[in-house]
Motif scaffolding. Structure first.
Motif, PDB file in Angstrom:
ATOM      1  N   ALA A  93      -4.372   0.879   2.752  1.00 53.76           N
ATOM      2  CA  ALA A  93      -3.182   0.243   2.181  1.00 53.76           C
ATOM      3  C   ALA A  93      -2.311   1.259   1.451  1.00 53.76           C
ATOM      4  O   ALA A  93      -1.075   1.164   1.485  1.00 53.76           O
ATOM      5  CB  ALA A  93      -3.592  -0.880   1.238  1.00 53.76           C
ATOM      6  N   TRP A  94      -2.947   2.224   0.788  1.00 52.01           N
ATOM      7  CA  TRP A  94      -2.169   3.246   0.093  1.00 52.01           C
ATOM      8  C   TRP A  94      -1.296   4.017   1.088  1.00 52.01           C
ATOM      9  O   TRP A  94      -0.132   4.323   0.819  1.00 52.01           O
ATOM     10  CB  TRP A  94      -3.091   4.216  -0.650  1.00 52.01           C
ATOM     11  CG  TRP A  94      -2.333   5.217  -1.463  1.00 52.01           C
ATOM     12  CD1 TRP A  94      -1.942   5.109  -2.763  1.00 52.01           C
ATOM     13  CD2 TRP A  94      -1.819   6.487  -1.002  1.00 52.01           C
ATOM     14  NE1 TRP A  94      -1.223   6.215  -3.147  1.00 52.01           N
ATOM     15  CE2 TRP A  94      -1.124   7.080  -2.092  1.00 52.01           C
ATOM     16  CE3 TRP A  94      -1.880   7.175   0.195  1.00 52.01           C
ATOM     17  CZ2 TRP A  94      -0.511   8.322  -2.005  1.00 52.01           C
ATOM     18  CZ3 TRP A  94      -1.243   8.414   0.305  1.00 52.01           C
ATOM     19  CH2 TRP A  94      -0.579   8.972  -0.789  1.00 52.01           C
ATOM     20  N   ILE A  95      -1.852   4.343   2.264  1.00 51.22           N
ATOM     21  CA  ILE A  95      -1.088   5.065   3.281  1.00 51.22           C
ATOM     22  C   ILE A  95       0.063   4.205   3.785  1.00 51.22           C
ATOM     23  O   ILE A  95       1.198   4.692   3.956  1.00 51.22           O
ATOM     24  CB  ILE A  95      -2.017   5.495   4.438  1.00 51.22           C
ATOM     25  CG1 ILE A  95      -3.011   6.556   3.948  1.00 51.22           C
ATOM     26  CG2 ILE A  95      -1.208   6.004   5.624  1.00 51.22           C
ATOM     27  CD1 ILE A  95      -4.047   6.955   4.966  1.00 51.22           C
ATOM     28  N   LEU A  96      -0.190   2.911   4.008  1.00 55.46           N
ATOM     29  CA  LEU A  96       0.879   2.029   4.457  1.00 55.46           C
ATOM     30  C   LEU A  96       2.010   1.985   3.433  1.00 55.46           C
ATOM     31  O   LEU A  96       3.196   2.058   3.785  1.00 55.46           O
ATOM     32  CB  LEU A  96       0.330   0.620   4.697  1.00 55.46           C
ATOM     33  CG  LEU A  96      -0.115   0.289   6.131  1.00 55.46           C
ATOM     34  CD1 LEU A  96      -1.205   1.232   6.611  1.00 55.46           C
ATOM     35  CD2 LEU A  96      -0.595  -1.158   6.197  1.00 55.46           C
ATOM     36  N   GLU A  97       1.643   1.879   2.166  1.00 52.99           N
ATOM     37  CA  GLU A  97       2.657   1.801   1.115  1.00 52.99           C
ATOM     38  C   GLU A  97       3.425   3.117   0.988  1.00 52.99           C
ATOM     39  O   GLU A  97       4.654   3.128   0.873  1.00 52.99           O
ATOM     40  CB  GLU A  97       2.005   1.441  -0.212  1.00 52.99           C
ATOM     41  CG  GLU A  97       3.005   1.258  -1.344  1.00 52.99           C
ATOM     42  CD  GLU A  97       2.365   0.683  -2.590  1.00 52.99           C
ATOM     43  OE1 GLU A  97       3.094   0.102  -3.411  1.00 52.99           O
ATOM     44  OE2 GLU A  97       1.125   0.824  -2.746  1.00 52.99           O
ATOM     45  N   ASP A  98       2.698   4.232   1.021  1.00 49.56           N
ATOM     46  CA  ASP A  98       3.361   5.531   0.878  1.00 49.56           C
ATOM     47  C   ASP A  98       4.313   5.801   2.039  1.00 49.56           C
ATOM     48  O   ASP A  98       5.397   6.362   1.840  1.00 49.56           O
ATOM     49  CB  ASP A  98       2.316   6.645   0.792  1.00 49.56           C
ATOM     50  CG  ASP A  98       2.943   7.998   0.471  1.00 49.56           C
ATOM     51  OD1 ASP A  98       3.381   8.181  -0.685  1.00 49.56           O
ATOM     52  OD2 ASP A  98       3.008   8.847   1.365  1.00 49.56           O
ATOM     53  N   SER A  99       3.921   5.412   3.225  1.00 45.59           N
ATOM     54  CA  SER A  99       4.753   5.655   4.408  1.00 45.59           C
ATOM     55  C   SER A  99       5.901   4.657   4.524  1.00 45.59           C
ATOM     56  O   SER A  99       6.860   4.896   5.262  1.00 45.59           O
ATOM     57  CB  SER A  99       3.903   5.588   5.682  1.00 45.59           C
ATOM     58  OG  SER A  99       3.433   4.267   5.899  1.00 45.59           O
ATOM     59  N   GLY A 100       5.798   3.515   3.825  1.00 48.03           N
ATOM     60  CA  GLY A 100       6.801   2.471   3.955  1.00 48.03           C
ATOM     61  C   GLY A 100       6.713   1.749   5.281  1.00 48.03           C
ATOM     62  O   GLY A 100       7.728   1.241   5.794  1.00 48.03           O
ATOM     63  N   MET A 170       4.773  15.240   8.618  1.00 45.65           N
ATOM     64  CA  MET A 170       5.848  14.777   9.494  1.00 45.65           C
ATOM     65  C   MET A 170       5.871  15.614  10.776  1.00 45.65           C
ATOM     66  O   MET A 170       6.206  16.800  10.754  1.00 45.65           O
ATOM     67  CB  MET A 170       7.188  14.863   8.772  1.00 45.65           C
ATOM     68  CG  MET A 170       7.274  13.949   7.555  1.00 45.65           C
ATOM     69  SD  MET A 170       8.930  13.887   6.805  1.00 45.65           S
ATOM     70  CE  MET A 170       9.052  15.532   6.106  1.00 45.65           C
ATOM     71  N   ILE A 171       5.499  14.967  11.878  1.00 44.19           N
ATOM     72  CA  ILE A 171       5.458  15.617  13.182  1.00 44.19           C
ATOM     73  C   ILE A 171       6.554  15.017  14.067  1.00 44.19           C
ATOM     74  O   ILE A 171       6.626  13.795  14.234  1.00 44.19           O
ATOM     75  CB  ILE A 171       4.073  15.438  13.838  1.00 44.19           C
ATOM     76  CG1 ILE A 171       2.983  16.072  12.983  1.00 44.19           C
ATOM     77  CG2 ILE A 171       4.055  16.011  15.247  1.00 44.19           C
ATOM     78  CD1 ILE A 171       3.106  17.575  12.815  1.00 44.19           C
ATOM     79  N   SER A 172       7.390  15.873  14.617  1.00 46.98           N
ATOM     80  CA  SER A 172       8.543  15.422  15.387  1.00 46.98           C
ATOM     81  C   SER A 172       8.239  15.323  16.877  1.00 46.98           C
ATOM     82  O   SER A 172       7.199  15.793  17.358  1.00 46.98           O
ATOM     83  CB  SER A 172       9.708  16.393  15.175  1.00 46.98           C
ATOM     84  OG  SER A 172       9.413  17.637  15.815  1.00 46.98           O
ATOM     85  N   ASP A 372       7.307  14.595  -0.342  1.00 46.13           N
ATOM     86  CA  ASP A 372       6.581  15.514  -1.218  1.00 46.13           C
ATOM     87  C   ASP A 372       7.181  16.914  -1.107  1.00 46.13           C
ATOM     88  O   ASP A 372       6.590  17.822  -0.526  1.00 46.13           O
ATOM     89  CB  ASP A 372       5.095  15.543  -0.857  1.00 46.13           C
ATOM     90  CG  ASP A 372       4.220  16.118  -1.967  1.00 46.13           C
ATOM     91  OD1 ASP A 372       4.773  16.839  -2.831  1.00 46.13           O
ATOM     92  OD2 ASP A 372       2.998  15.860  -1.963  1.00 46.13           O
ATOM     93  N   PRO A 373       8.377  17.106  -1.667  1.00 46.47           N
ATOM     94  CA  PRO A 373       9.037  18.413  -1.547  1.00 46.47           C
ATOM     95  C   PRO A 373       8.271  19.542  -2.222  1.00 46.47           C
ATOM     96  O   PRO A 373       8.334  20.687  -1.776  1.00 46.47           O
ATOM     97  CB  PRO A 373      10.398  18.178  -2.218  1.00 46.47           C
ATOM     98  CG  PRO A 373      10.211  16.974  -3.087  1.00 46.47           C
ATOM     99  CD  PRO A 373       9.197  16.124  -2.390  1.00 46.47           C
TER     100      PRO A 373
END
Length: 514
Positions: A93-100, A170-172, A372-373
């Motif tokens: 759930a934390w990953i879902l929330e962080d990723s939006g 982030m992988i394009s 996360d800059p």
């Protein structure tokens, strides 16, 4: 270019070619695979408002629906967020929330674990075995995927979080194009008659490797069990033929053990690509002896997925080169899409043979960490990815990894690389597996502690292993303590959890009052 374009093109060229398999049973051809992805993509856009750049998560065990969902997400122009199905629901759930993530595809067990913790951003849950998912697959989809550019994000992969909260890599689309082309150039060929067997989690590298197999029109098979079972793999591979699979080194170890026990040589398996952790020299030598020239090695990270170096099968199987053992103990040479250097703390390239941090630059390297800059600036410097891995390049460009920088043991002011000690111990016939960590010491700063799993029915004493090490490595590198254990702690990808081993030795030291 949208990665789903390759699926559409293959479906147009070879609509009736077999595509999706559950075990040895075909459940879809390429026309059906593409139609399902298009339907899912259309449903995501029209029913759920998913548009280009949105994130859609998958928290699911391996199944053919996973591949359909992943390509459906891409069809809609969204980014897939693959989540380890074995995580605690709160962690997922934390990953879902962080990723939006706006929507999540699940399988039953993972979905049940996730349900109590669903974040507000993601209230739509679609079970891959449900009627709702079947309806999405059957929907009338658009013929072409949403147009996406080279730099648009396709895959938001969260690191394992062994040193804190996971970070979203982030992988394009372009990163994955480079990965696929480098696989074909540097790792192995793929033909339309081949079969990718997904016994490792699709949420990790195995899922990414679907891309080049779609490009070439190969088959995609998920074991009936949905996971890794050596006997099932041998049986399925024999029936399918020309099987490719990705395996962590611990999985290779289990396959070799099963092959020895059953008398199998892996018939039907053409290629096993191993990576994701250290493959010890003794283990890969034995693997080739038992199963033949079926092995290729890759070294990569989530931040440069599967794409830093490679050791193709001809080099893994080579026994004629005068330094074949050194080369086999390496992770190979730079893949075509990247530059690889070994540098000092200031980023200055080191001469051949000297150990420093491995840095990478090229078309496969991530654009940064999601939201996360600070971490991005620390890891990406002047275009180079600082991997955190310590290694050395030889004069021919072969990279030998020593350890993660955080795993190096500093004893008496001198660096000890655990892998070197582990390699020495694994040459003892009684040693099946081993992992080495540092143990805090008042006099030396740290000493070397070894956790040893013995071969079934074998015996070895600490004194015997100590003598064995002294015959092979410098005295200061040898373990000061040994722990004989039934098994090593591992995560869901088969990596040894050295954090748990360090915590154990720390507790022991506290108990001793040191």
């Amino acid at each position: 270019m949208n990665l789903a374009e390759w699926l559409v093109r293959r479906a147009k060229l070879s609509p009736r070619s077999p595509a999706l398999f559950r075990g040895t049973a075909m459940v879809g051809d390429y026309r059906g695979f593409a139609r399902s992805a298009a339907g899912i993509g259309q449903a995501l856009a029209k029913r759920f408002g998913i548009g280009p750049g949105d994130r859609v998560a998958i928290v699911a065990s391996n199944c053919t629906g996973y591949l359909e969902a992943m390509y459906g997400i891409w069809f809609a122009g969204a980014a897939a967020v693959p989540v380890n199905a074995k995580l605690h629901g709160r962690e997922a759930a934390w990953i879902l929330e962080d990723s939006g993530a706006k929507l999540v595809f699940v399988t039953e067990k993972a979905g049940n674990a996730l349900a109590p913790y669903l974040p507000d951003c993601c209230r739509t849950v679609v079970d891959l075995a449900s009627y709702g998912f079947a309806a999405m697959r059957a929907a009338d989809g658009v013929e072409e995927p949403v147009s996406r550019g080279r730099d648009d994000m396709a895959w938001l992969f969260y690191t394992s979080g062994t040193t804190g909260k996971p970070k979203g890599v982030m992988i394009s689309n372009g990163n994955l194009h480079a990965m696929a082309f480098s696989y074909l150039a540097d790792v192995d060929a793929v033909h339309a008659g081949d079969a990718a067997l997904y016994a490792a989690p699709l949420s990790h590298g195995a899922g990414l490797y679907s891309v080049q197999h779609v490009l070439k029109g190969a088959r995609h098979a998920v074991p009936e069990s949905g996971g890794f079972d050596a006997a099932e793999i041998f049986e399925t591979a024999k029936a399918l033929g020309d099987v490719h699979m990705f395996a962590a080194p611990t999985m290779v170890r289990r396959l070799v053990d099963a092959a020895k026990a059953s008398g199998s040589d892996g018939e039907g398996i053409r290629t096993i690509v191993y990576g994701g952790g250290p493959m010890y020299l003794a283990d890969i030598v034995e693997a080739v002896e038992v199963m033949g020239p079926r092995f290729c090695q890759i070294y990569g990270q989530g931040e440069s997925p599967m794409t830093i170096t490679a050791l193709p099968r001809e080099r893994v199987a080579d026994r004629d080169h005068p330094r074949w053992r050194e080369r086999l103990a390496s992770v190979g040479t730079a893949q075509s899409c990247v530059e690889v250097r070994v540098v000092d703390e200031e980023g200055r390239p080191l001469p051949a043979g000297e150990t420093g941090e491995v840095v990478v630059r090229g078309a496969a390297v991530m654009s940064g960490y999601w939201n996360d800059p600070q971490a991005t600036a620390k890891t990406l410097r002047e275009g180079w990815l600082w991997t955190g891995d310590m290694g050395a390049l030889d004069e021919d460009g072969f990279l030998t990894l020593k350890d993660r920088s955080k795993d190096v043991i500093i004893s008496g002011g001198t660096n000890v690389y655990p892998r070197e000690v582990e390699e020495a111990l694994l040459t003892h016939p009684a040693v099946h597996e081993v992992s080495v960590v540092g143990r805090a010491d008042a006099e030396w700063g740290e000493t070397v502690a070894a956790f040893v799993v013995l071969e079934p029915g074998s015996e070895a004493t600490q004194a015997e292993l100590d003598r064995h090490c002294l015959d092979r490595i410098a005295r200061f590198k040898r373990p000061k303590t040994y722990r004989f254990v039934e098994a090593l702690p591992k995560n869901n990808y088969g990596k040894v959890l050295k954090t748990e081993l360090r915590a154990l030795v720390a507790r022991e030291r506290q108990t001793e009052g040191a």
